[in-house]
Motif scaffolding. Structure first.
Motif, PDB file in Angstrom:
ATOM      1  N   MET A  65       0.830  -1.204   0.000  1.00  0.00           N
ATOM      2  CA  MET A  65       0.000   0.000   0.000  1.00  0.00           C
ATOM      3  C   MET A  65       0.866   1.256   0.000  1.00  0.00           C
ATOM      4  O   MET A  65       0.587   2.207  -0.735  1.00  0.00           O
ATOM      5  CB  MET A  65      -0.916   0.014   1.233  1.00  0.00           C
ATOM      6  CG  MET A  65      -1.973  -1.068   1.250  1.00  0.00           C
ATOM      7  SD  MET A  65      -2.847  -1.145   2.835  1.00  0.00           S
ATOM      8  CE  MET A  65      -3.848   0.344   2.732  1.00  0.00           C
ATOM      9  N   GLN A  66       1.885   1.266   0.836  1.00  0.00           N
ATOM     10  CA  GLN A  66       2.769   2.426   0.930  1.00  0.00           C
ATOM     11  C   GLN A  66       3.479   2.719  -0.386  1.00  0.00           C
ATOM     12  O   GLN A  66       3.798   3.863  -0.688  1.00  0.00           O
ATOM     13  CB  GLN A  66       3.798   2.216   2.039  1.00  0.00           C
ATOM     14  CG  GLN A  66       3.196   2.206   3.420  1.00  0.00           C
ATOM     15  CD  GLN A  66       4.178   1.763   4.491  1.00  0.00           C
ATOM     16  OE1 GLN A  66       5.213   1.175   4.214  1.00  0.00           O
ATOM     17  NE2 GLN A  66       3.830   2.040   5.739  1.00  0.00           N
ATOM     18  N   LEU A  67       3.704   1.684  -1.168  1.00  0.00           N
ATOM     19  CA  LEU A  67       4.406   1.823  -2.444  1.00  0.00           C
ATOM     20  C   LEU A  67       3.451   2.008  -3.621  1.00  0.00           C
ATOM     21  O   LEU A  67       3.880   2.039  -4.779  1.00  0.00           O
ATOM     22  CB  LEU A  67       5.294   0.596  -2.673  1.00  0.00           C
ATOM     23  CG  LEU A  67       6.412   0.406  -1.639  1.00  0.00           C
ATOM     24  CD1 LEU A  67       7.107  -0.923  -1.852  1.00  0.00           C
ATOM     25  CD2 LEU A  67       7.398   1.565  -1.676  1.00  0.00           C
ATOM     26  N   GLY A  68       2.157   2.139  -3.318  1.00  0.00           N
ATOM     27  CA  GLY A  68       1.169   2.355  -4.368  1.00  0.00           C
ATOM     28  C   GLY A  68       0.819   1.094  -5.135  1.00  0.00           C
ATOM     29  O   GLY A  68       0.341   1.158  -6.269  1.00  0.00           O
ATOM     30  N   LEU A  69       1.051  -0.048  -4.513  1.00  0.00           N
ATOM     31  CA  LEU A  69       0.757  -1.341  -5.125  1.00  0.00           C
ATOM     32  C   LEU A  69      -0.340  -2.026  -4.325  1.00  0.00           C
ATOM     33  O   LEU A  69      -0.648  -1.618  -3.214  1.00  0.00           O
ATOM     34  CB  LEU A  69       2.011  -2.222  -5.120  1.00  0.00           C
ATOM     35  CG  LEU A  69       3.249  -1.653  -5.802  1.00  0.00           C
ATOM     36  CD1 LEU A  69       4.475  -2.471  -5.455  1.00  0.00           C
ATOM     37  CD2 LEU A  69       3.038  -1.586  -7.300  1.00  0.00           C
ATOM     38  N   SER A  70      -0.879  -3.089  -4.873  1.00  0.00           N
ATOM     39  CA  SER A  70      -1.794  -3.914  -4.092  1.00  0.00           C
ATOM     40  C   SER A  70      -1.112  -5.256  -3.867  1.00  0.00           C
ATOM     41  O   SER A  70      -0.392  -5.747  -4.750  1.00  0.00           O
ATOM     42  CB  SER A  70      -3.133  -4.116  -4.817  1.00  0.00           C
ATOM     43  OG  SER A  70      -2.984  -4.988  -5.912  1.00  0.00           O
ATOM     44  N   ILE A  71      -1.349  -5.829  -2.716  1.00  0.00           N
ATOM     45  CA  ILE A  71      -0.754  -7.131  -2.420  1.00  0.00           C
ATOM     46  C   ILE A  71      -1.246  -8.163  -3.432  1.00  0.00           C
ATOM     47  O   ILE A  71      -0.492  -9.044  -3.849  1.00  0.00           O
ATOM     48  CB  ILE A  71      -1.034  -7.567  -0.955  1.00  0.00           C
ATOM     49  CG1 ILE A  71      -0.193  -8.785  -0.574  1.00  0.00           C
ATOM     50  CG2 ILE A  71      -2.508  -7.826  -0.716  1.00  0.00           C
ATOM     51  CD1 ILE A  71       1.290  -8.555  -0.535  1.00  0.00           C
ATOM     52  N   GLU A  72      -2.481  -8.011  -3.880  1.00  0.00           N
ATOM     53  CA  GLU A  72      -3.036  -8.953  -4.852  1.00  0.00           C
ATOM     54  C   GLU A  72      -2.262  -8.904  -6.172  1.00  0.00           C
ATOM     55  O   GLU A  72      -1.949  -9.948  -6.750  1.00  0.00           O
ATOM     56  CB  GLU A  72      -4.523  -8.663  -5.103  1.00  0.00           C
ATOM     57  CG  GLU A  72      -5.397  -8.824  -3.875  1.00  0.00           C
ATOM     58  CD  GLU A  72      -5.531  -7.567  -3.017  1.00  0.00           C
ATOM     59  OE1 GLU A  72      -6.367  -7.587  -2.104  1.00  0.00           O
ATOM     60  OE2 GLU A  72      -4.812  -6.561  -3.251  1.00  0.00           O
ATOM     61  N   SER A  73      -1.942  -7.692  -6.647  1.00  0.00           N
ATOM     62  CA  SER A  73      -1.201  -7.586  -7.908  1.00  0.00           C
ATOM     63  C   SER A  73       0.228  -8.085  -7.743  1.00  0.00           C
ATOM     64  O   SER A  73       0.795  -8.677  -8.673  1.00  0.00           O
ATOM     65  CB  SER A  73      -1.213  -6.153  -8.445  1.00  0.00           C
ATOM     66  OG  SER A  73      -0.508  -5.281  -7.590  1.00  0.00           O
ATOM     67  N   CYS A  74       0.799  -7.891  -6.568  1.00  0.00           N
ATOM     68  CA  CYS A  74       2.153  -8.400  -6.301  1.00  0.00           C
ATOM     69  C   CYS A  74       2.169  -9.922  -6.312  1.00  0.00           C
ATOM     70  O   CYS A  74       3.072 -10.540  -6.899  1.00  0.00           O
ATOM     71  CB  CYS A  74       2.659  -7.883  -4.957  1.00  0.00           C
ATOM     72  SG  CYS A  74       2.901  -6.094  -4.889  1.00  0.00           S
ATOM     73  N   ALA A  78       4.113 -12.402  -9.034  1.00  0.00           N
ATOM     74  CA  ALA A  78       5.036 -13.458  -8.614  1.00  0.00           C
ATOM     75  C   ALA A  78       4.582 -14.812  -9.147  1.00  0.00           C
ATOM     76  O   ALA A  78       5.404 -15.593  -9.644  1.00  0.00           O
ATOM     77  CB  ALA A  78       5.138 -13.493  -7.090  1.00  0.00           C
ATOM     78  N   TYR A  79       3.282 -15.065  -9.076  1.00  0.00           N
ATOM     79  CA  TYR A  79       2.788 -16.353  -9.565  1.00  0.00           C
ATOM     80  C   TYR A  79       2.981 -16.482 -11.073  1.00  0.00           C
ATOM     81  O   TYR A  79       3.362 -17.554 -11.561  1.00  0.00           O
ATOM     82  CB  TYR A  79       1.321 -16.574  -9.196  1.00  0.00           C
ATOM     83  CG  TYR A  79       0.827 -17.893  -9.719  1.00  0.00           C
ATOM     84  CD1 TYR A  79       1.265 -19.080  -9.142  1.00  0.00           C
ATOM     85  CD2 TYR A  79      -0.005 -17.965 -10.825  1.00  0.00           C
ATOM     86  CE1 TYR A  79       0.863 -20.307  -9.647  1.00  0.00           C
ATOM     87  CE2 TYR A  79      -0.409 -19.181 -11.331  1.00  0.00           C
ATOM     88  CZ  TYR A  79       0.030 -20.348 -10.739  1.00  0.00           C
ATOM     89  OH  TYR A  79      -0.364 -21.556 -11.247  1.00  0.00           O
ATOM     90  N   GLN A  80       2.728 -15.395 -11.798  1.00  0.00           N
ATOM     91  CA  GLN A  80       2.915 -15.440 -13.255  1.00  0.00           C
ATOM     92  C   GLN A  80       4.360 -15.782 -13.600  1.00  0.00           C
ATOM     93  O   GLN A  80       4.626 -16.451 -14.598  1.00  0.00           O
ATOM     94  CB  GLN A  80       2.504 -14.113 -13.902  1.00  0.00           C
ATOM     95  CG  GLN A  80       1.025 -13.793 -13.794  1.00  0.00           C
ATOM     96  CD  GLN A  80       0.122 -14.888 -14.310  1.00  0.00           C
ATOM     97  OE1 GLN A  80       0.372 -15.502 -15.342  1.00  0.00           O
ATOM     98  NE2 GLN A  80      -0.950 -15.175 -13.576  1.00  0.00           N
ATOM     99  N   GLU A  81       5.282 -15.341 -12.769  1.00  0.00           N
ATOM    100  CA  GLU A  81       6.696 -15.625 -13.004  1.00  0.00           C
ATOM    101  C   GLU A  81       7.067 -17.076 -12.691  1.00  0.00           C
ATOM    102  O   GLU A  81       7.925 -17.659 -13.345  1.00  0.00           O
ATOM    103  CB  GLU A  81       7.565 -14.678 -12.175  1.00  0.00           C
ATOM    104  CG  GLU A  81       9.033 -14.800 -12.474  1.00  0.00           C
ATOM    105  CD  GLU A  81       9.872 -13.765 -11.756  1.00  0.00           C
ATOM    106  OE1 GLU A  81      11.031 -14.081 -11.445  1.00  0.00           O
ATOM    107  OE2 GLU A  81       9.377 -12.661 -11.497  1.00  0.00           O
TER     108      GLU A  81
END
Length: 102
Positions: A65-74, A78-81
């Motif tokens: 959140m602090q970095l302007g991201l969502s944990i879900e997208s992170c 990672a899973y896509q990788e």
């Protein structure tokens, strides 16, 4: 259930202004929680292990959140990788195929 818990964590963080706090401090908190997880594993303390894993999820959710991201997208990134990643278990550690060639 995880989606509900993640939303509750985000709400909790926003209520306390943690979503706008210093991400460097949140990273330090993550390392603290990782240390607690390590200690719990060494001591074979199942309850503290579960608590530390949960704490780490809370901390990284807030860090995202602090970095302007969502944990879900992170998690999705990672899973896509890794989803097609091949490798081998060596001494109890998964080593990806690309690292086996080095």
């Amino acid at each position: 259930m995880l989606d509900e818990m993640t939303q509750a964590i985000k709400h909790w963080a926003e209520e306390r202004g943690l979503n706008n706090a210093n991400s460097d401090k949140q990273m330090m908190k993550l390392m603290e929680e990782a240390g607690e997880l390590s200690a719990a594993l060494v001591r074979k303390d199942e309850w503290k292990t579960a608590d530390a894993i949960g704490d780490i999820y809370v901390v990284i959710t807030i860090l995202a959140m602090q970095l302007g991201l969502s944990i879900e997208s992170c998690i999705d990134a990672a899973y896509q990788e890794i989803k097609y990643r091949q490798g081998e278990m060596i001494d109890g550690v998964f080593v990806k195929e690309a690292d086996l060639r080095d």
